[in-house]
Each structure stands twice: as structure tokens, then as C-alpha cells.
Design a protein around this motif. Structure first.
Motif, short mmCIF file in Angstrom:
data_model
loop_
_atom_site.label_atom_id
_atom_site.label_comp_id
_atom_site.label_asym_id
_atom_site.label_seq_id
_atom_site.Cartn_x
_atom_site.Cartn_y
_atom_site.Cartn_z
N ARG A 121 -9.70 21.49 2.48
CA ARG A 121 -9.49 21.46 1.03
C ARG A 121 -8.48 20.38 0.61
NH1 ARG A 121 -11.91 25.63 -1.52
NH2 ARG A 121 -12.61 27.38 -0.24
N ALA A 122 -8.02 19.60 1.57
CA ALA A 122 -7.07 18.53 1.24
C ALA A 122 -7.77 17.46 0.42
CB ALA A 122 -6.51 17.93 2.52
N ARG A 123 -7.11 16.99 -0.61
CA ARG A 123 -7.62 15.91 -1.44
C ARG A 123 -6.47 14.97 -1.80
NH1 ARG A 123 -11.34 18.01 0.41
NH2 ARG A 123 -13.28 18.71 -0.53
N ALA A 124 -6.80 13.71 -2.07
CA ALA A 124 -5.76 12.77 -2.50
C ALA A 124 -5.07 13.31 -3.73
CB ALA A 124 -6.37 11.42 -2.79
N HIS A 125 -3.76 13.09 -3.81
CA HIS A 125 -2.98 13.56 -4.95
C HIS A 125 -3.51 12.92 -6.23
CE1 HIS A 125 0.49 14.23 -7.56
NE2 HIS A 125 0.80 15.20 -6.74
N PRO A 126 -3.56 13.67 -7.34
CA PRO A 126 -3.99 13.06 -8.60
C PRO A 126 -3.14 11.81 -8.90
CG PRO A 126 -3.75 15.43 -8.86
CD PRO A 126 -3.22 15.10 -7.50
N GLY A 127 -3.80 10.73 -9.21
CA GLY A 127 -3.07 9.48 -9.48
C GLY A 127 -3.00 8.56 -8.28
N ALA A 128 -3.30 9.08 -7.07
CA ALA A 128 -3.19 8.24 -5.87
C ALA A 128 -4.18 7.08 -5.89
CB ALA A 128 -3.40 9.08 -4.61
N VAL A 129 -5.43 7.39 -6.21
CA VAL A 129 -6.46 6.35 -6.21
C VAL A 129 -6.17 5.30 -7.29
CG1 VAL A 129 -8.90 5.89 -6.68
CG2 VAL A 129 -8.25 7.76 -5.16
N GLU A 130 -5.72 5.79 -8.46
CA GLU A 130 -5.39 4.86 -9.54
C GLU A 130 -4.23 3.93 -9.15
OE1 GLU A 130 -4.06 4.93 -14.27
OE2 GLU A 130 -4.58 6.82 -13.26
N ASP A 159 1.13 -11.24 -1.84
CA ASP A 159 -0.19 -11.63 -1.34
C ASP A 159 -0.24 -11.73 0.18
OD1 ASP A 159 1.56 -13.86 -1.71
OD2 ASP A 159 -0.13 -15.21 -1.32
N ARG A 160 0.94 -11.62 0.84
CA ARG A 160 0.99 -11.63 2.31
C ARG A 160 1.48 -10.30 2.86
NH1 ARG A 160 0.65 -16.58 4.61
NH2 ARG A 160 -0.11 -15.31 6.34
N ALA A 161 1.49 -9.26 2.02
CA ALA A 161 2.00 -7.95 2.42
C ALA A 161 0.88 -6.96 2.73
CB ALA A 161 2.89 -7.37 1.32
N VAL A 162 1.05 -6.20 3.81
CA VAL A 162 0.16 -5.09 4.13
C VAL A 162 0.84 -3.78 3.73
CG1 VAL A 162 -0.79 -3.71 6.04
CG2 VAL A 162 -1.16 -6.18 5.99
N ILE A 163 0.13 -2.98 2.95
CA ILE A 163 0.62 -1.65 2.56
C ILE A 163 -0.21 -0.65 3.35
CG2 ILE A 163 1.03 -0.05 0.65
CD1 ILE A 163 2.55 -2.73 0.37
N ALA A 164 0.42 0.04 4.30
CA ALA A 164 -0.30 0.98 5.17
C ALA A 164 0.24 2.39 4.94
CB ALA A 164 -0.14 0.58 6.63
N LEU A 165 -0.68 3.35 4.85
CA LEU A 165 -0.30 4.71 4.45
C LEU A 165 -1.05 5.74 5.27
CD1 LEU A 165 -1.13 3.53 0.96
CD2 LEU A 165 1.17 4.39 1.33
N ASP A 166 -0.33 6.77 5.69
CA ASP A 166 -0.95 7.96 6.24
C ASP A 166 -1.68 8.69 5.10
OD1 ASP A 166 -1.31 10.38 7.83
OD2 ASP A 166 0.45 11.16 6.80
N PHE A 167 -2.54 9.65 5.44
CA PHE A 167 -3.26 10.39 4.39
C PHE A 167 -2.63 11.77 4.13
CE2 PHE A 167 -6.80 13.07 2.80
CZ PHE A 167 -7.02 12.40 1.60
N ASP A 168 -2.82 12.71 5.06
CA ASP A 168 -2.31 14.07 4.84
C ASP A 168 -0.78 14.11 4.81
OD1 ASP A 168 -4.74 16.05 5.02
OD2 ASP A 168 -5.07 14.55 6.58
#
Length: 285
Positions: A51-60, A30-39
Motif C-alpha cells: 500500500r506504499a505510494r509516493a507522498h502527495p507532491g513528490a511527483v510534482e 546541469d551536472r548534478a545527479v539527484i538520487a533518492l531512495d523510495f520507501d
């Protein structure tokens, strides 16, 4: 990848600092930041960036993880609104507090409001945009290269050229001079050269956001040279003595950018593995 499925175990970081970072995230999510690049991290690298899109399963995976941690932030060189659209991040249950920091943190989209806050474009961007075709023509690099309009920046992609690396090397010097002439900086990446305003990078964006959230641990995952600044921020945070913040550095795909791989605590072979890692982390929490 539903909650009923059995997730693989979380891979173990190869460094003591990385293991300490993962332990801190697991102990106080609850005190952790998860930070991620996109491409290259949440989305596969493709020849045409539009045409880049989030990998299937990424949003889930993100939606499963986000309610269990202090915050999930996507930090990208893309315009914030474009990353939201290509990621499919808007209106997702579980991602109602997601933050997307676009243009290396110059723009910000908050899921809570659904709006983008952005500064006025740097005047050098329009000047560079006008001169770019002439520079590409002068260096016989027009064929196969592709100009990406980013609003706050402009990028030249060489991935579709006959010899992508040769085109990249040919243009790196001239585009660096063009950027400098108009008060911009050149940000090289994986077969892309971006001309953008100075003063903001992923490291500044991450440090500002970690302070805003008052995080006690941080994970950053990236794949390219632009992510080195964020890696440096995590290294600085965890080296700050008793007031330091434990952190975990994840490199997505290690072949193209050895500078990043050498500094990572954990190497995973690309966006599919990043998604598996996030899902396993969510499952563990």
C-alpha cells in the motif's frame, strides 16, 4: 505546490562537506545527479508495503526539478517496475529522463523507453522462498509476519507482528543462515529482513550511475540501513582529492536509523519534508 507558490528556503546542511555539496549543485545544476531512495524517503512507511505510494507532491516536485539537473534517479530495493507503479512515475511530463534502479541496481527502468532491464533471478531465491514458511513456523514467527515476493529477492516484514522488534531479532539469525546456505545475503532494514543476491547494493548502483552521467555533484537521500552503502559512495567520491565530486547526504527521518542520521549532512523529518526540500531546490534553480 505549483511554480506560482512561494517555497520555503532550502535548509542549510550542518557539515562543511554538505554545504560544499549543496553549493556545487546550485552552481552547476546541469551536472548534478539527484538520487533518492523510495520507501521512507519519497513514500511514507506503511504497515503493508503493497500500500506504499509516493507522498502527495513528490511527483510534482521531481517533475519540477528533473529538467534543471543532469539526472534524477530513484534507487530502491523494490523491483523497478513496482517502484514505478507505486511512485506514479510513468508518463509524467518533466520526468521523461527519470531512471529507477530497482533491486539495489540489479534492475533498471528508463522513462525514455518505459522498459525494465533485469537479469535472470538467482537460483537461491527460489530455494529460500520454498524454505521460508518452515523457518517462520519453526521459530513461532508465522503470526503477524508477512512475506513479500520481489522476484529477484524475498523479504520478511515484522511490522505487523505483536512485538515487531522481538520478531525481527528472533528471525535475524535464522534468516541469515538460510540466506547464506543458498548463496544469498541478508539485508536488514526497518522491521524487514530481505534475502537477496550478493554483489549489488545501492552504493555500487550509485557509483556506476554517477560515472555514466559524468556528474560533477551528487545528492543522495535515504532513510534505512540499505542506504548506508550509497552514503559511503558519496563520502568516497567527495574524498577523492582534486578529482573528487562534491556531495550532499540527506537522511529522511532520524529516529529509527541512527547509523544513517549520524553520517548525514542534512536531517529532515520524513517524506513530506523531503518533498518540501526537493520543491525548494527546484524553485531555487
Amino acid at each position: 505546490m505549483g511554480s506560482h507558490s512561494v517555497q520555503p528556503p532550502i535548509p542549510t546542511p550542518t557539515t562543511p562537506a554538505g554545504r560544499e555539496g549543496l553549493d556545487a549543485i546550485l552552481a552547476r545544476p546541469d551536472r548534478a545527479v539527484i538520487a533518492l531512495d523510495f520507501d521512507g524517503t519519497l513514500a511514507d512507511i506503511v504497515p503493508d508495503p503493497e500500500r506504499a505510494r509516493a507522498h502527495p507532491g513528490a511527483v510534482e516536485a521531481l517533475a519540477a526539478l528533473a529538467p534543471k539537473v543532469a539526472s534524477v534517479a530513484v534507487i530502491t530495493g523494490r523491483p523497478a517496475g513496482v517502484a514505478v507503479r507505486y511512485g506514479g512515475f510513468a508518463g509524467v511530463p518533466g520526468l521523461d529522463h527519470l531512471v529507477v534502479l530497482g533491486h539495489y541496481g540489479a534492475e533498471r527502468w528508463d522513462a525514455a523507453t518505459g522498459t525494465v532491464n533485469a537479469p535472470a533471478p538467482h537460483p537461491g531465491v527460489a530455494a529460500v522462498r520454498a524454505e521460508l514458511p518452515g523457518v517462520l513456523h519453526e521459530f513461532d514467527s508465522w503470526h503477524g509476519t508477512w512475506i513479500e515476493e520481489k522476484g529477484q529477492a524475498v523479504a520478511v516484514h515484522t511490522r505487523r507482528a505483536d512485538d515487531p522488534q522481538a520478531a525481527f531479532e528472533t528471525l535475524r539469525g535464522p534468516l541469515g543462515e538460510l540466506a547464506a546456505r543458498h548463496g544469498l545475503i541478508l539485508e536488514p532494514g526497518r522491521q524487514v529482513l530481505e534475502l537477496r543476491p550478493p554483489g549489488m547494493d545501492k552504493g555500487v548502483a550509485l557509483a556506476t550511475y554517477v560515472a555514466e552521467v559524468d556528474a560533477e555533484s551528487v545528492l543522495y537521500a535515504g532513510d534505512d540501513l540499505g542506504d548506508l552503502a550509497a552514503f559511503a559512495t558519496v563520502e568516497k567520491l567527495r574524498g577523492a582529492g582534486p578529482d573528487g565530486i562534491p556531495g550532499l547526504l540527506v537522511c529522511s527521518g532520524s529516529a529509527e536509523v541512527p547509523e544513517l542520521a549520524e553520517r548525514a549532512d542534512l536531517l529532515v523529518p520524513g517524506p513530506a519534508a523531503v518533498v518540501d526540500f526537493l520543491a525548494a531546490l527546484a524553485d531555487r534553480l
